[in-house]
Design an enzyme around this catalytic site. Structure first.
Site, PDB file in Angstrom:
ATOM      1  N   ASN A   9      32.241  45.625  49.385  1.00 32.79           N
ATOM      2  CA  ASN A   9      32.880  46.738  48.668  1.00 32.79           C
ATOM      3  C   ASN A   9      32.500  46.581  47.199  1.00 32.79           C
ATOM      4  O   ASN A   9      33.023  45.710  46.516  1.00 32.79           O
ATOM      5  CB  ASN A   9      34.406  46.668  48.846  1.00 32.79           C
ATOM      6  CG  ASN A   9      35.133  47.654  47.954  1.00 32.79           C
ATOM      7  OD1 ASN A   9      34.530  48.598  47.425  1.00 32.79           O
ATOM      8  ND2 ASN A   9      36.435  47.445  47.779  1.00 32.79           N
ATOM      9  N   LYS A  11      33.072  48.483  44.771  1.00 30.24           N
ATOM     10  CA  LYS A  11      34.045  49.094  43.828  1.00 30.24           C
ATOM     11  C   LYS A  11      33.296  49.940  42.797  1.00 30.24           C
ATOM     12  O   LYS A  11      32.268  50.540  43.125  1.00 30.24           O
ATOM     13  CB  LYS A  11      34.901  48.010  43.183  1.00 30.24           C
ATOM     14  CG  LYS A  11      35.491  47.047  44.211  1.00 30.24           C
ATOM     15  CD  LYS A  11      36.614  46.218  43.681  1.00 30.24           C
ATOM     16  CE  LYS A  11      36.990  45.180  44.707  1.00 30.24           C
ATOM     17  NZ  LYS A  11      38.268  44.551  44.461  1.00 30.24           N
ATOM     18  N   HIS A  95      42.464  51.173  50.856  1.00 31.75           N
ATOM     19  CA  HIS A  95      42.273  49.957  50.051  1.00 31.75           C
ATOM     20  C   HIS A  95      43.453  49.822  49.088  1.00 31.75           C
ATOM     21  O   HIS A  95      43.956  50.822  48.570  1.00 31.75           O
ATOM     22  CB  HIS A  95      40.948  50.036  49.286  1.00 31.75           C
ATOM     23  CG  HIS A  95      40.567  48.741  48.653  1.00 31.75           C
ATOM     24  ND1 HIS A  95      41.154  48.290  47.487  1.00 31.75           N
ATOM     25  CD2 HIS A  95      39.702  47.766  49.028  1.00 31.75           C
ATOM     26  CE1 HIS A  95      40.649  47.101  47.187  1.00 31.75           C
ATOM     27  NE2 HIS A  95      39.773  46.765  48.111  1.00 31.75           N
ATOM     28  N   GLU A  97      43.657  49.071  46.117  1.00 26.81           N
ATOM     29  CA  GLU A  97      43.459  49.684  44.795  1.00 26.81           C
ATOM     30  C   GLU A  97      43.670  51.199  44.855  1.00 26.81           C
ATOM     31  O   GLU A  97      44.128  51.805  43.888  1.00 26.81           O
ATOM     32  CB  GLU A  97      42.061  49.318  44.249  1.00 26.81           C
ATOM     33  CG  GLU A  97      42.013  47.849  43.837  1.00 26.81           C
ATOM     34  CD  GLU A  97      40.642  47.204  43.914  1.00 26.81           C
ATOM     35  OE1 GLU A  97      39.632  47.917  43.999  1.00 26.81           O
ATOM     36  OE2 GLU A  97      40.590  45.951  43.898  1.00 26.81           O
ATOM     37  N   GLU A 167      43.818  42.477  54.055  1.00 27.50           N
ATOM     38  CA  GLU A 167      43.526  42.076  52.685  1.00 27.50           C
ATOM     39  C   GLU A 167      44.835  41.813  51.934  1.00 27.50           C
ATOM     40  O   GLU A 167      45.448  42.760  51.417  1.00 27.50           O
ATOM     41  CB  GLU A 167      42.769  43.185  51.961  1.00 27.50           C
ATOM     42  CG  GLU A 167      41.441  43.525  52.578  1.00 27.50           C
ATOM     43  CD  GLU A 167      40.477  44.085  51.548  1.00 27.50           C
ATOM     44  OE1 GLU A 167      39.453  43.432  51.298  1.00 27.50           O
ATOM     45  OE2 GLU A 167      40.768  45.137  50.961  1.00 27.50           O
ATOM     46  N   GLY A 173      40.460  40.013  44.281  1.00 27.34           N
ATOM     47  CA  GLY A 173      39.965  39.934  42.912  1.00 27.34           C
ATOM     48  C   GLY A 173      40.640  38.872  42.063  1.00 27.34           C
ATOM     49  O   GLY A 173      40.486  38.848  40.846  1.00 27.34           O
ATOM     50  N   SER A 212      38.879  37.635  47.914  1.00 31.13           N
ATOM     51  CA  SER A 212      38.187  36.533  47.245  1.00 31.13           C
ATOM     52  C   SER A 212      37.328  35.679  48.175  1.00 31.13           C
ATOM     53  O   SER A 212      37.192  34.471  47.955  1.00 31.13           O
ATOM     54  CB  SER A 212      39.192  35.660  46.473  1.00 31.13           C
ATOM     55  OG  SER A 212      39.815  36.416  45.448  1.00 31.13           O
TER      56      SER A 212
HETATM   57  C1  PEP Z   1      38.077  44.017  48.140  1.00 29.90           C
HETATM   58  O1  PEP Z   1      37.900  44.738  47.172  1.00 29.90           O
HETATM   59  O2  PEP Z   1      38.239  44.530  49.247  1.00 29.90           O
HETATM   60  C2  PEP Z   1      38.083  42.557  47.947  1.00 29.90           C
HETATM   61  C3  PEP Z   1      38.392  41.810  48.961  1.00 29.90           C
HETATM   62  O3  PEP Z   1      37.762  42.099  46.693  1.00 29.90           O
HETATM   63  P1  PEP Z   1      37.485  40.547  46.278  1.00 29.90           P
HETATM   64  O4  PEP Z   1      36.567  39.973  47.316  1.00 29.90           O
HETATM   65  O5  PEP Z   1      36.867  40.633  44.923  1.00 29.90           O
HETATM   66  O6  PEP Z   1      38.815  39.869  46.285  1.00 29.90           O
END
Ligand code: PEP
Length: 250
Positions: A9, A11, A95, A97, A167, A173, A212
């Site tokens: 992803n 972003k 997601h 976000e 998630e 992040g 992460s």
């Molecule tokens: C994500 O945006 O779905 C995500 C898991 O981000 P990160 O790996 O940066 O935590």
């Protein structure tokens, strides 16, 4: 057995140049990992470029979000039909976000899930708890509520042709990856919740871990019985990291 899926992803990141470099950099690892599905979700404006760059590779791609509407007076939106026309396979939906910064409720997420499927894309349904919810023992209840909202609108059978991404919001992040035990516990719970309604869906659906994930944590996470790959944010922008994550899924 479920095929592992490693999905990046991106972003709100990238330039025409960095997109070309990134696809070139991950292409041979993706082509060599024939037992792993690999996909990237670029910002919508780069979808055509990614479609062209990946045409002769095993790399699939998807949108990060789409509208519930296919066309009309909806300024700034991206239609699932448009995304499909460029050859996308997936769209993320729900997601954290989007839920947090765009006030996407469970009802909106469910409507988007349906629009994604109706237009020939595979929804990647993102669910997960906040830190406060984890600390107050609400993790299972939160993921159940988020799943239920979709199942009530789309029906349980619809999940057979979807991907779920667990998630935990506190891991996205932040550099704080869930331990493989923490992640597996929730993945197993999600699968048993699905199994109570449909054994077929529970067996078939890929449940990705996101939060992460890095090359050095991928292998152990993906070795867990109910973790079928990863949804990767920050590390998906770094060639060596993403390649390492693909390797970890082999
Ligand atoms: C994500 O945006 O779905 C995500 C898991 O981000 P990160 O790996 O940066 O935590």
């Amino acid at each position: 057995m479920r095929t592992p899926l490693v999905m990046g992803n991106w972003k709100l990141n990238g330039t025409k140049e960095s997109v070309a470099t990134l696809i070139k950099g991950i292409e041979s690892a993706a082509n060599a990992a024939t037992n792993v599905e690999v996909a990237v979700c670029p910002p919508a404006i780069f979808i055509e470029q990614v479609a062209n760059l990946t045409a002769d590779s095993r790399i699939e791609f998807g949108a990060q979000d789409v509208s519930t509407n296919v066309a009309g007076a909806f300024t700034g939106e991206t239609s699932p039909v448009m995304v499909k026309e460029f050859g996308a396979k997936y769209s993320l939906v729900g997601h954290s976000e989007r839920r947090q910064y765009h006030n996407e409720t469970d009802a909106v997420v469910a409507a988007k899930f349906v629009a994604i499927q109706e237009n020939g894309l595979i929804p990647v349904l993102c669910i997960g708890e906040t830190l406060e919810e984890r600390e107050t023992d609400k993790t299972f209840a939160v993921v159940e509520t988020q799943l239920k909202a979709v199942v009530e609108v789309a029906g349980i059978a619809a999940l057979e042709n979807s991907v779920i991404a667990y998630e935990p919001v506190w891991a996205i992040g932040t550099g704080k990856v869930a331990t493989s035990e923490q992640a597996q516990e929730v993945h197993a719970h999600i699968r048993s919740w699905l199994k109570a309604q449909s054994e077929v869906v529970a067996e078939k659906v890929q449940i990705l871990y996101g939060g992460s994930v890095k090359a050095n944590s991928a292998k152990e996470l993906f070795a867990q019985a109910d973790i079928d790959g990863g949804l990767v944010g920050g590390a998906a922008l770094i060639i060596e990291e993403f390649v390492g994550i693909i390797e970890g899924a082999k």
